[in-house]
Design an enzyme around this catalytic site. Structure first.
Site, PDB file in Angstrom:
ATOM      1  N   HIS A 305       0.850  -1.186   0.000  1.00 17.68           N
ATOM      2  CA  HIS A 305       0.000   0.000   0.000  1.00 17.68           C
ATOM      3  C   HIS A 305       0.883   1.232   0.000  1.00 17.68           C
ATOM      4  O   HIS A 305       1.942   1.237   0.623  1.00 17.68           O
ATOM      5  CB  HIS A 305      -0.905   0.010   1.243  1.00 17.68           C
ATOM      6  CG  HIS A 305      -2.086   0.897   1.079  1.00 17.68           C
ATOM      7  ND1 HIS A 305      -2.028   2.241   1.334  1.00 17.68           N
ATOM      8  CD2 HIS A 305      -3.345   0.635   0.659  1.00 17.68           C
ATOM      9  CE1 HIS A 305      -3.205   2.770   1.087  1.00 17.68           C
ATOM     10  NE2 HIS A 305      -4.026   1.822   0.670  1.00 17.68           N
ATOM     11  N   ASP A 362      -7.811  -5.611   0.319  1.00 12.54           N
ATOM     12  CA  ASP A 362      -8.284  -6.448  -0.795  1.00 12.54           C
ATOM     13  C   ASP A 362      -7.817  -7.889  -0.736  1.00 12.54           C
ATOM     14  O   ASP A 362      -8.268  -8.705  -1.537  1.00 12.54           O
ATOM     15  CB  ASP A 362      -7.828  -5.832  -2.126  1.00 12.54           C
ATOM     16  CG  ASP A 362      -8.593  -4.568  -2.443  1.00 12.54           C
ATOM     17  OD1 ASP A 362      -9.781  -4.520  -2.102  1.00 12.54           O
ATOM     18  OD2 ASP A 362      -8.002  -3.634  -3.006  1.00 12.54           O
TER      19      ASP A 362
HETATM   20  N1  CMC Z   1       3.941  -7.588  -4.746  1.00 13.34           N
HETATM   21  C1  CMC Z   1       5.274  -7.601  -4.946  1.00 13.34           C
HETATM   22  N2  CMC Z   1       6.063  -6.519  -4.878  1.00 13.34           N
HETATM   23  C2  CMC Z   1       5.481  -5.365  -4.575  1.00 13.34           C
HETATM   24  C3  CMC Z   1       4.092  -5.264  -4.328  1.00 13.34           C
HETATM   25  C4  CMC Z   1       3.326  -6.440  -4.423  1.00 13.34           C
HETATM   26  N3  CMC Z   1       2.002  -6.406  -4.220  1.00 13.34           N
HETATM   27  N4  CMC Z   1       3.772  -3.988  -4.048  1.00 13.34           N
HETATM   28  C5  CMC Z   1       4.916  -3.301  -4.102  1.00 13.34           C
HETATM   29  N5  CMC Z   1       5.954  -4.134  -4.422  1.00 13.34           N
HETATM   30  C6  CMC Z   1       7.373  -3.772  -4.534  1.00 13.34           C
HETATM   31  C7  CMC Z   1       7.645  -3.049  -5.843  1.00 13.34           C
HETATM   32  O1  CMC Z   1       7.998  -3.972  -6.868  1.00 13.34           O
HETATM   33  C8  CMC Z   1       8.794  -2.152  -5.439  1.00 13.34           C
HETATM   34  O2  CMC Z   1       9.968  -2.949  -5.356  1.00 13.34           O
HETATM   35  P1  CMC Z   1      11.418  -2.319  -5.727  1.00 13.34           P
HETATM   36  O3  CMC Z   1      11.706  -1.357  -4.620  1.00 13.34           O
HETATM   37  O4  CMC Z   1      12.313  -3.495  -5.790  1.00 13.34           O
HETATM   38  O5  CMC Z   1      11.241  -1.650  -7.069  1.00 13.34           O
HETATM   39  C9  CMC Z   1       8.446  -1.746  -3.998  1.00 13.34           C
HETATM   40  O6  CMC Z   1       7.651  -2.836  -3.492  1.00 13.34           O
HETATM   41  C10 CMC Z   1       7.636  -0.449  -3.896  1.00 13.34           C
HETATM   42  O7  CMC Z   1       6.487  -0.590  -4.733  1.00 13.34           O
HETATM   43  P2  CMC Z   1       5.781   0.580  -5.524  1.00 13.34           P
HETATM   44  O8  CMC Z   1       5.019  -0.003  -6.662  1.00 13.34           O
HETATM   45  O9  CMC Z   1       6.794   1.652  -5.814  1.00 13.34           O
HETATM   46  O10 CMC Z   1       4.797   1.124  -4.398  1.00 13.34           O
HETATM   47  P3  CMC Z   1       3.551   2.071  -4.657  1.00 13.34           P
HETATM   48  O11 CMC Z   1       3.319   2.788  -3.381  1.00 13.34           O
HETATM   49  O12 CMC Z   1       3.740   2.887  -5.890  1.00 13.34           O
HETATM   50  O13 CMC Z   1       2.368   1.038  -4.961  1.00 13.34           O
HETATM   51  C11 CMC Z   1       0.530  -0.400  -4.697  1.00 13.34           C
HETATM   52  C12 CMC Z   1       1.366   0.713  -4.055  1.00 13.34           C
HETATM   53  C13 CMC Z   1      -0.703  -0.670  -3.838  1.00 13.34           C
HETATM   54  C14 CMC Z   1       0.046   0.063  -6.090  1.00 13.34           C
HETATM   55  C15 CMC Z   1       1.400  -1.670  -4.820  1.00 13.34           C
HETATM   56  O14 CMC Z   1       1.805  -2.107  -3.547  1.00 13.34           O
HETATM   57  C16 CMC Z   1       0.683  -2.801  -5.569  1.00 13.34           C
HETATM   58  O15 CMC Z   1       0.729  -2.833  -6.805  1.00 13.34           O
HETATM   59  N6  CMC Z   1      -0.004  -3.729  -4.834  1.00 13.34           N
HETATM   60  C17 CMC Z   1      -0.783  -4.756  -5.486  1.00 13.34           C
HETATM   61  C18 CMC Z   1      -2.123  -4.195  -5.902  1.00 13.34           C
HETATM   62  C19 CMC Z   1      -3.041  -3.969  -4.721  1.00 13.34           C
HETATM   63  O16 CMC Z   1      -3.189  -4.833  -3.862  1.00 13.34           O
HETATM   64  N7  CMC Z   1      -3.715  -2.803  -4.717  1.00 13.34           N
HETATM   65  C20 CMC Z   1      -4.716  -2.488  -3.682  1.00 13.34           C
HETATM   66  C21 CMC Z   1      -4.312  -1.307  -2.852  1.00 13.34           C
HETATM   67  S1  CMC Z   1      -5.357  -1.171  -1.388  1.00 13.34           S
HETATM   68  C22 CMC Z   1      -6.909  -0.820  -1.983  1.00 13.34           C
HETATM   69  C23 CMC Z   1      -6.996   0.548  -2.573  1.00 13.34           C
HETATM   70  O17 CMC Z   1      -6.875   1.532  -1.833  1.00 13.34           O
HETATM   71  O18 CMC Z   1      -7.230   0.647  -3.785  1.00 13.34           O
END
Ligand code: CMC
Length: 427
Positions: A305, A362
């Site tokens: 998140h 989720d």
């Molecule tokens: N599985 C594996 N790796 C992950 C995940 C995941 N679910 N989420 C983040 N990472 C890794 C990402 O690859 C990155 O690694 P590195 O530092 O090596 O590049 C690091 O963690 C930081 O990730 P980010 O994508 O820069 O983080 P963000 O804050 O931009 O993204 C997020 C947040 C929710 C989009 C992401 O965690 C994600 O894609 N999660 C899966 C989708 C999900 O469950 N979304 C629901 C969010 S809660 C409900 C809502 O409010 O909508």
């Protein structure tokens, strides 16, 4: 509230940046005159560090897993309140008296009926149409059926609030019926969530005893989704609304934002992921290894998140109720056990620990919705129904804030500086 200034030294010039203090949480640096004073803009992709507004609605402490609506902890609201009561709280700032809540309940229930025009509109979509697209279209269309509710005065906004809560419920429940081959049925008097479940699942006669445990669980899930401060869809609602577009156009845009798999679509994506793991024959450990490897682009859906760097408090509540609901008929205990195992492995793995990736709301909700009988395409519309009061509250707060300006970010331009047009024959 202004406080002691911060200082920024740029090209030998020192600027005072006023600090705005939050009642709790991060204070902010006022940078709105930076461009005028220095010719520089700030850049912050994904708004990792940018507050777009001041708000009094929802507080999140992502490091400590805290979520409060208008100051009330989510755990207290989840265990003691109802969705419509929480809707009033989010939109108006205080818990309603019994009379006010009853009046809201009655008004919303009355407006759950769809006009013939609205029914024809819904029937024009294919039976298997993507439900978030239908929902976005239906919400946008409310502006055409109820033009008297598109203004910015209190009366119009109150009517729009009731219409949005009421029509969204009937539209989503009716989409579920239609997809399952049923005819549309009329709402009756009763509890908002019970009526929603009855419209979604009863036979064409309309008779059905709603399972009180399912009603309670869905009420609770709607409360958990009701607001989450400046997330992608809510920021979209505020951004569109900042142009003074009507509330329906703004919320329809928010529904579009919510449909993405990185936002509201993650509940459906998480359930798909569980199915894919089962079908692939991979062990949970092998799947986690693929996620860490990144070469296949797999993410652990329902994990991670932007704000929570600890267990999502909503996810913790969902996990508690999942056990009781999944043990009822239709519950997929095998998948629940697999999900718990996946969580256990991820939470003890260095990759997830160092990135502070925990289950979000989720991770388990798809399993719960599925146990209640909802097919996966309806999961994200259920999130949208829950988020409706949050979007309404933010739209209304944005409108009433004298500091609101039309949203218009800047950019760092990296394109060609200037070149002459090349006639077609010379390219
Ligand atoms: N599985 C594996 N790796 C992950 C995940 C995941 N679910 N989420 C983040 N990472 C890794 C990402 O690859 C990155 O690694 P590195 O530092 O090596 O590049 C690091 O963690 C930081 O990730 P980010 O994508 O820069 O983080 P963000 O804050 O931009 O993204 C997020 C947040 C929710 C989009 C992401 O965690 C994600 O894609 N999660 C899966 C989708 C999900 O469950 N979304 C629901 C969010 S809660 C409900 C809502 O409010 O909508």
């Amino acid at each position: 509230m202004a406080g002691a200034d911060a200082r920024l030294t740029l090209d030998g010039t020192t600027l005072d940046l006023p600090v705005e203090h939050a009642t709790v949480g991060n204070d902010g640096l006022q940078i709105s005159t930076l461009l005028k004073d220095t010719g520089k803009v700030t850049i912050d992709p994904g708004f990792m560090n940018t507050a777009s507004c001041e708000s009094r609605i929802t507080y999140i402490d992502g490091d400590n897993g805290i979520l409060r609506y208008r100051g009330y902890p989510i755990e207290q609201l989840a265990s003691q309140s109802t969705f419509l009561e929480v809707s009033h709280l989010l939109i108006h700032g205080e818990l309603p008296s019994e009379d006010v809540l009853n009046a809201l309940n009655n008004r919303v229930r009355r407006h759950m009926h769809l006009s013939d025009n609205m029914k024809q509109f819904l029937f024009a979509f294919p039976r298997d149409a993507q439900p978030m697209s239908v929902l976005s279209g239906a919400i946008s269309a409310l502006a055409t059926f109820y033009p008297e509710s598109t203004g910015h005065d209190d009366e119009s906004l109150e009517l729009a609030t009731v219409l949005l809560l009421a029509k969204a419920a009937t539209v989503i429940a009716s989409m579920q019926r239609r997809a399952a081959g049923g005819d549309l049925i009329e709402p009756r008097d009763g509890h908002y969530v019970s009526e929603f479940l009855r419209i979604a699942f009863s036979p064409n006669s309309g008779d059905m005893d709603v399972d009180p445990d399912f009603r309670k669980a869905l009420d609770l899930l709607l409360i958990l989704h009701a607001d989450h401060e400046q997330n992608c869809s809510t920021s979209t609602v505020r951004m569109v609304g900042s142009s003074h577009a009507n509330i329906y156009a703004s919320i329809a845009a928010g529904i579009g934002a919510l449909s993405g798999p990185l936002h509201g679509g993650a509940n459906e994506a998480a359930l798909k992921m569980f199915d894919q793991i089962k079908e692939s024959g991979d062990t949970v450990e092998q799947f986690v290894a693929k996620v860490k490897d990144k070469s296949e682009g797999a993410r652990l859906m329902g994990f991670g998140h932007r704000v929570y760097k600890s267990y999502d408090p909503r996810g913790a509540v969902v996990k508690q109720v999942a056990d009781s609901i999944l043990s009822k008929n239709g519950g997929d205990n095998q998948t629940f056990e697999m999900a718990q195992r996946l969580e256990e492995i991820a939470l003890s793995d260095e990759y997830f620990i160092e990135r502070k990736l925990y289950p979000n709301v989720d991770f388990y909700t798809g399993l719960l919705y599925s146990a209640m009988g909802f097919p996966s395409p309806i999961f994200t519309p259920l999130f949208a129904l829950g988020r409706m009061p949050g979007w309404i509250a933010h739209y209304r707060e944005m409108l009433s804030d004298p500091r609101t300006k039309i949203g218009r970010p800047r950019q760092i331009y990296l394109g060609e500086v200037e070149r002459d047009y090349i006639p077609m024959g010379q390219r």
